[in-house]
Motif scaffolding. Structure first.
Motif, PDB file in Angstrom:
ATOM      1  N   HIS A 242       0.829  -1.207   0.000  1.00 29.05           N
ATOM      2  CA  HIS A 242       0.000   0.000   0.000  1.00 29.05           C
ATOM      3  C   HIS A 242       0.863   1.257   0.000  1.00 29.05           C
ATOM      4  CE1 HIS A 242      -2.847  -3.121   1.223  1.00 29.05           C
ATOM      5  NE2 HIS A 242      -3.777  -2.332   0.707  1.00 29.05           N
ATOM      6  N   GLY A 243       2.071   1.137  -0.538  1.00 32.50           N
ATOM      7  CA  GLY A 243       2.927   2.303  -0.726  1.00 32.50           C
ATOM      8  C   GLY A 243       3.731   2.717   0.478  1.00 32.50           C
ATOM      9  N   GLY A 244       3.648   1.964   1.567  1.00 29.02           N
ATOM     10  CA  GLY A 244       4.384   2.314   2.774  1.00 29.02           C
ATOM     11  C   GLY A 244       5.706   1.590   2.876  1.00 29.02           C
ATOM     12  N   ASN A 245       6.356   1.705   4.031  1.00 26.15           N
ATOM     13  CA  ASN A 245       7.621   1.014   4.248  1.00 26.15           C
ATOM     14  C   ASN A 245       7.841   0.768   5.731  1.00 26.15           C
ATOM     15  OD1 ASN A 245       9.848   3.264   5.202  1.00 26.15           O
ATOM     16  ND2 ASN A 245       8.238   4.159   3.918  1.00 26.15           N
ATOM     17  N   VAL A 246       8.678  -0.210   6.012  1.00 30.87           N
ATOM     18  CA  VAL A 246       9.046  -0.570   7.378  1.00 30.87           C
ATOM     19  C   VAL A 246      10.534  -0.300   7.546  1.00 30.87           C
ATOM     20  CG1 VAL A 246       9.223  -2.440   9.063  1.00 30.87           C
ATOM     21  CG2 VAL A 246       7.243  -2.313   7.539  1.00 30.87           C
ATOM     22  N   ARG A 247      10.883   0.486   8.541  1.00 33.66           N
ATOM     23  CA  ARG A 247      12.274   0.857   8.776  1.00 33.66           C
ATOM     24  C   ARG A 247      12.718   0.288  10.109  1.00 33.66           C
ATOM     25  NH1 ARG A 247      12.889   7.017   6.493  1.00 33.66           N
ATOM     26  NH2 ARG A 247      15.031   6.553   7.117  1.00 33.66           N
ATOM     27  N   LEU A 248      13.505  -0.789  10.032  1.00 33.80           N
ATOM     28  CA  LEU A 248      14.023  -1.440  11.222  1.00 33.80           C
ATOM     29  C   LEU A 248      15.370  -0.825  11.599  1.00 33.80           C
ATOM     30  CD1 LEU A 248      13.189  -5.138  10.270  1.00 33.80           C
ATOM     31  CD2 LEU A 248      11.846  -3.590  11.718  1.00 33.80           C
ATOM     32  N   GLY A 249      15.739  -0.970  12.870  1.00 32.86           N
ATOM     33  CA  GLY A 249      17.003  -0.413  13.337  1.00 32.86           C
ATOM     34  C   GLY A 249      17.036   1.102  13.288  1.00 32.86           C
ATOM     35  N   THR A 250      15.889   1.723  13.363  1.00 36.09           N
ATOM     36  CA  THR A 250      15.763   3.174  13.275  1.00 36.09           C
ATOM     37  C   THR A 250      15.048   3.683  14.518  1.00 36.09           C
ATOM     38  OG1 THR A 250      15.604   3.036  10.870  1.00 36.09           O
ATOM     39  CG2 THR A 250      14.882   5.087  11.884  1.00 36.09           C
ATOM     40  N   THR A 251      15.480   4.827  15.026  1.00 34.14           N
ATOM     41  CA  THR A 251      14.918   5.371  16.258  1.00 34.14           C
ATOM     42  C   THR A 251      14.291   6.733  16.002  1.00 34.14           C
ATOM     43  OG1 THR A 251      16.619   4.247  17.566  1.00 34.14           O
ATOM     44  CG2 THR A 251      15.426   6.029  18.648  1.00 34.14           C
ATOM     45  N   VAL A 252      13.110   6.928  16.562  1.00 35.85           N
ATOM     46  CA  VAL A 252      12.464   8.237  16.536  1.00 35.85           C
ATOM     47  C   VAL A 252      12.996   9.052  17.710  1.00 35.85           C
ATOM     48  CG1 VAL A 252      10.268   9.474  16.738  1.00 35.85           C
ATOM     49  CG2 VAL A 252      10.387   7.340  15.433  1.00 35.85           C
ATOM     50  N   SER A 253      13.483  10.250  17.427  1.00 38.34           N
ATOM     51  CA  SER A 253      14.002  11.086  18.510  1.00 38.34           C
ATOM     52  C   SER A 253      12.962  12.057  19.039  1.00 38.34           C
ATOM     53  CB  SER A 253      15.244  11.856  18.048  1.00 38.34           C
ATOM     54  OG  SER A 253      14.942  12.690  16.947  1.00 38.34           O
ATOM     55  N   SER A 254      11.980  12.452  18.197  1.00 39.40           N
ATOM     56  CA  SER A 254      10.948  13.363  18.692  1.00 39.40           C
ATOM     57  C   SER A 254       9.733  13.343  17.777  1.00 39.40           C
ATOM     58  CB  SER A 254      11.478  14.790  18.804  1.00 39.40           C
ATOM     59  OG  SER A 254      11.790  15.312  17.529  1.00 39.40           O
ATOM     60  N   VAL A 255       8.589  13.641  18.376  1.00 39.63           N
ATOM     61  CA  VAL A 255       7.364  13.887  17.626  1.00 39.63           C
ATOM     62  C   VAL A 255       7.285  15.390  17.357  1.00 39.63           C
ATOM     63  CG1 VAL A 255       4.835  13.822  17.710  1.00 39.63           C
ATOM     64  CG2 VAL A 255       6.166  11.925  18.658  1.00 39.63           C
ATOM     65  N   ASN A 256       6.997  15.752  16.131  1.00 37.28           N
ATOM     66  CA  ASN A 256       6.941  17.163  15.759  1.00 37.28           C
ATOM     67  C   ASN A 256       5.516  17.682  15.892  1.00 37.28           C
ATOM     68  OD1 ASN A 256       9.668  16.930  15.107  1.00 37.28           O
ATOM     69  ND2 ASN A 256       9.212  16.360  12.993  1.00 37.28           N
ATOM     70  N   VAL A 257       5.382  18.851  16.502  1.00 34.40           N
ATOM     71  CA  VAL A 257       4.075  19.449  16.772  1.00 34.40           C
ATOM     72  C   VAL A 257       4.079  20.890  16.299  1.00 34.40           C
ATOM     73  CG1 VAL A 257       2.466  20.149  18.594  1.00 34.40           C
ATOM     74  CG2 VAL A 257       3.612  17.928  18.723  1.00 34.40           C
ATOM     75  N   SER A 258       2.989  21.300  15.684  1.00 35.39           N
ATOM     76  CA  SER A 258       2.841  22.692  15.250  1.00 35.39           C
ATOM     77  C   SER A 258       1.370  23.072  15.280  1.00 35.39           C
ATOM     78  CB  SER A 258       3.399  22.880  13.833  1.00 35.39           C
ATOM     79  OG  SER A 258       3.196  24.205  13.368  1.00 35.39           O
ATOM     80  N   GLY A 259       1.054  24.198  15.925  1.00 35.36           N
ATOM     81  CA  GLY A 259      -0.319  24.674  15.958  1.00 35.36           C
ATOM     82  C   GLY A 259      -1.294  23.703  16.577  1.00 35.36           C
ATOM     83  N   GLY A 260      -0.853  22.989  17.618  1.00 35.53           N
ATOM     84  CA  GLY A 260      -1.738  22.050  18.290  1.00 35.53           C
ATOM     85  C   GLY A 260      -1.985  20.768  17.533  1.00 35.53           C
ATOM     86  N   ARG A 261      -1.128  20.467  16.551  1.00 37.24           N
ATOM     87  CA  ARG A 261      -1.271  19.257  15.744  1.00 37.24           C
ATOM     88  C   ARG A 261       0.074  18.544  15.653  1.00 37.24           C
ATOM     89  NH1 ARG A 261      -5.698  19.632  12.184  1.00 37.24           N
ATOM     90  NH2 ARG A 261      -4.674  18.212  10.732  1.00 37.24           N
ATOM     91  N   ALA A 262       0.037  17.229  15.645  1.00 37.53           N
ATOM     92  CA  ALA A 262       1.237  16.453  15.341  1.00 37.53           C
ATOM     93  C   ALA A 262       1.436  16.463  13.833  1.00 37.53           C
ATOM     94  CB  ALA A 262       1.090  15.022  15.847  1.00 37.53           C
ATOM     95  N   THR A 263       2.624  16.807  13.393  1.00 36.79           N
ATOM     96  CA  THR A 263       2.879  16.938  11.956  1.00 36.79           C
ATOM     97  C   THR A 263       3.819  15.878  11.419  1.00 36.79           C
ATOM     98  OG1 THR A 263       4.713  18.469  12.374  1.00 36.79           O
ATOM     99  CG2 THR A 263       2.520  19.428  12.063  1.00 36.79           C
TER     100      THR A 263
END
Length: 486
Positions: A242-263
């Motif tokens: 469905h056009g997506g991807n899986v990224r293993l061995g990868t770490t999220v460092s932060s969730v980005n937020v702007s104007g009261g929304r996660a972007t």
């Protein structure tokens, strides 16, 4: 539930999602979104999907082994829905009989299985014949089971008994210490990864109501015929289709937020991924490090995460030979009431590369749940403990067993602790921060710390992102059960 679509959607208007965490909760959310036409990026810091319910490689045996034995029951409808979507339902082997080793005569196993009466009375006659308990104790347990049923529906029972420990409830209902050790505790410790004094009574009721009494097959035990990680591998091609991807061995460092929304999110590499929705499916103790400073004050879901606690599990992999060519484990799986090791599971025969050619050992997986008292012991000491308990099951034959290899895996943060009052700290999947959804067994799933709870949270987070109502994935109890439970 809506199952897989046949073709991928690559329209520029396709909605996008980033799912942080590839454990059961995260991969469930990712698969559900992908099957509803979303383009999903699933990010997992480990090398495999599955999180704490996955597998590792053991170089001494060339085996892929599970970090700890996880089981599924027929009552786990959301998890079974996930397995069906992944096409791995046929990899689960079911057992209708639970076997318990007698604490006083460990070579004797007592079987417990439902009969042909309708639920919830299908376990009444088997309980009254259950050899692990004396006749007086059998009636005591039967009386306790009736009281559990009379506590009412699981939702009402959880609400009413949220601040009461199951140990206190058992004491108030005449269940003496020996009955608790032999019957109630083995089931609760295995199901909730906590001891009865640290389990909210309402959740313990749920284990017995939905897990044993609601339907005649709810208690059936399912074990994977393959490593746990192999159950989750099909998630990748579903997401990619469905056009997506899986990224293993990868770490999220932060969730980005702007104007009261996660972007979107920022990765540890500095790369930024934008998305229409962000699902954070990581352990609760990692949530704070991913959120922008001050967000907890703006979103009440994250205000009480410090109140959540963790409970450990130890998996003891033993590779054993028998000098007399006899059995190593007397049944495919054995529960050990009152003992320091709670379960043994037979995993089959393995050829060991470092032994003489053709040498095979039986792989036995021991489990210690709620392992607070032993988690800091050395691997060698834990393996010795496990082997001693295995030998106890063989009586005079114990001397014929040889431990030729072991691997101990500790999950110090295996689950959250389902202690009394915990519901006040469990967050909803949605909140005031738009486009930001949370998932995990520790969220407000209505279930204790289980893979079922994790799967339910993943489906709920995906439904919330899609603006849909989450299916309860519920398997209704029999009419007799519903009449008796109210």
């Amino acid at each position: 539930m809506n199952h897989a679509h046949d073709s991928a959607t690559h329209d520029p208007q396709t909605r996008t999602a980033v799912v942080c965490g590839g454990g059961v909760a995260g991969l469930t959310a990712a698969v559900d979104l992908a099957q509803h036409g979303w383009r999903v990026t699933l990010i997992e810091q480990r090398a495999r999907l599955g999180g704490r319910a996955s597998s590792v490689d053991d170089p001494k045996t060339n085996e892929t082994i599970d970090n700890c034995q996880h089981v599924v029951m027929r009552a786990c409808t959301a998890l079974l829905d996930l397995y069906d979507r992944l096409g791995v339902a046929d990899q689960i082997e079911w057992s209708q009989t639970l076997r318990f080793a007698d604490p006083d005569e460990p070579t004797t196993l007592h079987a417990l299985a439902g009969d042909d009466l309708p639920a919830p009375v299908h376990l009444l006659r088997p309980l009254l014949k259950f050899g692990l308990l004396s006749m007086k104790q059998r009636f005591t347990v039967a009386r306790g089971m009736v009281s559990v049923l009379q506590a009412g529906s699981t939702h009402r029972a959880r609400t009413h008994y949220n601040d009461t420990s199951f140990a206190d409830w058992l004491n108030e209902h005449g269940q003496d210490a020996d009955v608790v050790e032999r019957f109630w505790s083995p089931i609760i410790v295995s199901a909730c990864n906590e001891t009865p004094d640290r389990v909210a009574a309402g959740y313990a009721f749920q284990v017995f109501q939905e897990g044993m009494m609601a339907t005649d097959d709810a208690y059936h035990l399912g074990l994977a015929l393959c490593p746990l990680a192999a159950l989750y591998d099909p998630a990748t091609p579903i997401i990619e289709a469905h056009g997506g991807n899986v990224r293993l061995g990868t770490t999220v460092s932060s969730v980005n937020v702007s104007g009261g929304r996660a972007t979107g999110v920022t990765l540890n590499t500095g790369e930024t991924l934008d998305a229409d929705a962000v699902v954070v499916a990581v352990p609760f103790d990692r949530m704070g490090s991913l959120l922008p400073e001050g967000l907890a004050g703006q979103d009440e879901r994250f205000a009480d995460l410090d109140a959540l606690e963790q409970s450990p599990i130890v998996g003891i992999h033993l590779y054993v030979t028998a000098d007399d060519d006899g059995t190593v484990l007397p049944a495919p799986h054995v529960a050990l009431p009152t003992r320091p090791v709670h379960w043994f599971f037979g995993k089959g025969s393995v050829e060991l590369p470092e032994q003489a050619p053709g040498t095979k050992a039986e792989h036995v997986h021991g489990v210690i749940s709620a392992a607070h008292d032993v988690i800091d012991q050395s691997a060698d000491d834990l393996a010795a403990l496990g082997f001693d308990e295995l030998k106890r099951l063989h009586g005079d034959r114990a001397g014929a067993l040889r431990l030729v290899h072991h691997r101990v895996i500790k999950e110090k943060h295996a689950t959250f602790s389902i202690r009394p009052g915990v519901d006040a700290a469990r967050p909803q999947v949605s909140g005031p921060m738009q486009n930001l959804f949370v998932a995990g067994d520790w969220t407000d799933t209505g279930w204790p710390a289980t893979m079922e709870g994790a799967a339910r949270s993943g489906f709920a987070a995906a439904a919330a992102a899609r603006g849909a109502s989450a299916s309860p994935n519920a398997k209704p109890g029999t009419l007799l059960y519903r009449l008796l439970a109210g």
